[in-house]
Design an enzyme around this catalytic site. Sequence first.
Site, mmCIF file in Angstrom:
data_model
loop_
_atom_site.group_PDB
_atom_site.id
_atom_site.type_symbol
_atom_site.label_atom_id
_atom_site.label_comp_id
_atom_site.label_asym_id
_atom_site.label_seq_id
_atom_site.Cartn_x
_atom_site.Cartn_y
_atom_site.Cartn_z
ATOM 1 N N THR A 1 60.396 -10.617 -20.715
ATOM 2 C CA THR A 1 60.519 -9.298 -20.390
ATOM 3 C C THR A 1 60.279 -8.600 -21.796
ATOM 4 O OG1 THR A 1 62.352 -7.406 -20.003
ATOM 5 C CG2 THR A 1 63.275 -9.365 -20.739
ATOM 6 N N GLU B 1 66.673 -10.084 -16.279
ATOM 7 C CA GLU B 1 67.662 -10.891 -16.636
ATOM 8 C C GLU B 1 68.716 -11.285 -15.349
ATOM 9 O OE1 GLU B 1 66.438 -8.573 -18.343
ATOM 10 O OE2 GLU B 1 66.424 -8.793 -20.564
ATOM 11 N N TRP C 1 57.249 -2.075 -19.298
ATOM 12 C CA TRP C 1 57.910 -1.418 -20.429
ATOM 13 C C TRP C 1 56.805 -1.297 -21.667
ATOM 14 C CZ3 TRP C 1 62.732 -0.239 -19.894
ATOM 15 C CH2 TRP C 1 63.417 -0.934 -19.130
#
Length: 542
Positions: A187, A332, A445
Amino acid sequence: MQGLMMEQPLLVASLLVHAERHHGAQEIVSRRVEGDIHRYRYRDLAQRARRMANALAGLGVQPGERVATLAWNGYRHMEVYFAASGSGAVLHTLNPRLHVEQLAYIIDHAEDRVVFFDLTFLPLIESVASRVKSAQIFVAMTDRANMPETHSLSTKLLCYEDLIDANSDVFDWPLLDENSASSLCYTSGTTGNPKGVLYSHRSTVLHTYAAALPDSLNCSARDSILPVVPMFHVNAWGLPYIACMVGAKLVFPGPALDGESLYELIETEQVTLSAGVPTVWQGLLAHVDALGRAFSSMRRTVIGGAPCPTAMAAAFQERHGVDVLHAWGMTELSPVGTVCSLKAHQLTLPQADRYAVQAKQGRAVFGIDMKIAGPDGEELPWDGNATGDLLVRGPWVTRQYFGCDDESPLRDGWFPTGDVAKIDRDGFMQITDRSKDVIKSGGEWISSVEIENVAYLHPKVTAAVCIGARHSKWDERPLLVVVKKPDSALTQDELLAFFDGRVAKWWTPDAVVFVESVPYGATGKVLKHRLREQFADYFLPN
Ligand code: AMP
């Protein structure tokens, strides 16, 4: 006293074994990168996954070794999911939207030796290959007839269907330790380099149970499920596993994520449930509304990864009779944390009040424990007003990032999400802000720190602050707030051109605002939240 029940490890392969035995005739339909539609059944998936497991063994893949994929949602990707995890290796899904340098970093960090890729990504693979040390074998996920003729990988390039053909479909899934690693997903929703979240067989199976429940994603054998959310983004929110557990039909969209292609697939495959980020649904709604079309089968859609706008929920529900399930999660968290499924007493609320509930990210599914905490770590009440850092814990929440053995992200056993939230008396959590310094655009992101680092390389920049501003299509887009060096002439175009080749194209800020100064706090840090407040609606029409 010990309980007297069997000890049966919770294993990813058991989901496939179950699907083959109980739902062997259920269909899996994929739009392929080759352009056509492919159909087969769970029994074919299971058989080919066993062939691929033998192929991996033949390539010398060891237990615990990471096996990478760079692929869209499709049946071959699903085969590698089970072949890798089921045989004791670790499935490592790579995100093709990342910049080539980031991908190279991730591949080397995970020590991926074998990389599977869809043909679409051949140019990307060629750029990555010259930058990585660990990857030695690349497998093109296609057949012999479609193998690329020109490429710079000839010594290392294998053909997926050749591997399938050359291997036996007899393979006994090993009885692994349920706590051993099954898959890995990086991530970039954290500061610094992307971080790997390493799921276990146990965490994956427990997450699958919880995410399939009626008040979660509500999946059953009667569903036809279209995961638009990519299989490279937290295992498509677990839907490939859930579909096996419940025996649902699976419909994979491949690379065609535009409104027209999705609508066509939804109708021809009689999709009942779909899942994706708000940006994708905007394209679909625009297409359906422009042509005056209706959904003949779709009854529910899961919207998550970014806040679901009330107008979108209203459009689906009122114009199209499609129930919206607003969900929140994180890489997560495998990823499902909360789902906004209404309680009985909320069903009869006036419409505006119901939408106010649906704008919330929802209630924790069983297994996820959550709390909000104030600046000193004190727990805050669930009164719908108090706002604080959102912390979670549970058997499918990460306790440590992959390869970061000496640092724990946990705070007193809780995982700090980087989201700021409030929780009401019914237990509905609502995100109000983000404490982590990242921007989420179209579900992916962007690192504000990296954007700032690039801006600081420009000789005419004194200070640069990158913030996310609301955007009607992408949810957020980066805005760069800049203080120029005294007496220097610098235009927006000049500064934005400076990002070419330095970051992925879609990371380049949409606009630059030149200011005289930026606000600093007592410790000399920029007070970003002030700028975020000031420019929150910069990209929205007045
Ligand atoms: P990822 O790990 O890429 O799935 O991103 C997880 C983050 O996305 C969360 O910590 C939130 O900041 C954001 N997010 C996910 N779902 C939602 C949602 N429904 N509403 C608002 N933000 C969300």
